[in-house]
Design a protein around this motif. Sequence first.
Motif, mmCIF file in Angstrom:
data_model
loop_
_atom_site.group_PDB
_atom_site.id
_atom_site.type_symbol
_atom_site.label_atom_id
_atom_site.label_comp_id
_atom_site.label_asym_id
_atom_site.label_seq_id
_atom_site.Cartn_x
_atom_site.Cartn_y
_atom_site.Cartn_z
ATOM 1 N N ASP A 2 -28.221 2.392 4.539
ATOM 2 C CA ASP A 2 -28.969 2.746 5.685
ATOM 3 C C ASP A 2 -30.551 2.583 5.455
ATOM 4 N N ASN A 3 -30.823 2.751 4.310
ATOM 5 C CA ASN A 3 -32.431 2.777 3.949
ATOM 6 C C ASN A 3 -32.716 1.853 2.587
ATOM 7 N N SER A 33 -27.339 7.236 -3.991
ATOM 8 C CA SER A 33 -26.420 7.320 -3.071
ATOM 9 C C SER A 33 -26.271 5.827 -2.397
ATOM 10 N N GLU A 77 -26.816 6.116 1.532
ATOM 11 C CA GLU A 77 -28.094 6.185 1.906
ATOM 12 C C GLU A 77 -28.607 4.727 1.536
ATOM 13 N N SER A 78 -28.213 4.131 0.503
ATOM 14 C CA SER A 78 -29.124 2.705 0.217
ATOM 15 C C SER A 78 -28.563 1.644 1.092
#
Length: 343
Positions: A91-92, A85, A88-89
């Motif tokens: 954000d994290n 994702s 997501e990458s």
Amino acid sequence: MRVLITGGAGYIGSHTLIELLAVGCEVLVLDDLSNSSTVALNQVKLIAERDFEFIKGDTRDANLLVEIFSRFKPEIVLHLAGFKSVAESVDNPLSYYGNNVSGSVQLLEVMSKHKCTKIVFSSSATVYGAAKYLPYDEDHPTNPINPYGRTKIMIESIISDWCKANVNNSAIALRYFNPVGAHSSSLIGENPCGTPNNLMPLIVQVAAGEKDKLKVFGKNYNTRDGTGARDYIHVLDLASAHLSAIGYLKNNVGFSVFNVGTGRAITILELIEVFELVSGTKIEYEFVAERHGDLAIAVSDPKKAEKFLRWKAKYTVEDMCRDTWNWQINKPKIIKGLVSTAP
Ligand code: NAD
Ligand code: UFG
């Protein structure tokens, strides 16, 4: 041929697994089920009418890899496991570098120790970044604009160096464009654990009444109708590209990259129109602001794969929409274990 497929319980992995079993490969699936379940694996056994070994585990688990390579002795690895994702990458990022990059390094280390010299890696069109020219060919500069894309280009570089360090090593990175669709049996398809961010699963949610409206990101792009255009490719075409890659690696050493796309881009509104036609549903949508980081158009030049892999996409956008919709209809029953056959 003995094939280890990492991420084999996932969307692309499960469809590829069917192809491997169909041509008689002996297969071991390694998947930690972080974004999948064993349901797809059971369905694959029904479709393929063949069994295979499944190990629930992580590509970063060195001891487990050593156990697998000592016992199963894979001749080739299809490496699909990873997080995918983009949002997501962002954000994290560390979890993405940790899982995707470290998992790949671990795998290559154990492969080297066990003299396994062939790997096919799931890369992505996202490695190209903003287009200097279109369609993207494999010589287009790479400049990914998010951590997910950067994990992919880092892994490609690592695999390339691994090939340079040993003349017997051979590897292919397949740069997938936009995978959609499902197996024509409607017994497997995309079934991610979290909330989808990609266009096709969201169209399906609207069609199924699980979502009121699709948000179309932007209407002023320089495309036929102002909406973003992509090179959607049927997951069954992607699956067959892996078999072609295996064939190529039997006779070639070194590292090669190949686009896996159709060479045709269609816009969001065009995709919605085809989906409505084949599904008989209405997709309500509204225009909203462009999504940060999105490109107007992403389309492949697939000629290199045609020439060297002797592979060409054969499914149409109608096929992609029809198979996606049929899977959507059958999916709830499959997941509840109520049926194991097509509708
Ligand atoms: P998916 O999430 O359905 O499949 C990936 C599988 O890998 C999942 O089953 C997950 O449980 C497993 N996994 C994740 N980390 C693992 C680990 N450390 N050890 C073992 N298993 C692990 O995704 P997909 O769409 O099938 O994608 C497969 C590959 O193709 C990924 O590497 C992805 O980045 C790449 N790719 C996907 C797309 C796409 O749009 N679907 C596009 C380009 C590239
Ligand atoms: N889109 C919308 N609304 C949504 C979701 C998407 O309008 O709710 C639009 C996007 O703006 C884009 C198109 O639909 O124009 C396709 O978007 P996706 O998110 O489905 O796909 P992307 O092309 O952005 O990226 C996907 C994967 C990446 C992968 C890339 C190339 O998410 O991981 O394809 O393979 F790298």
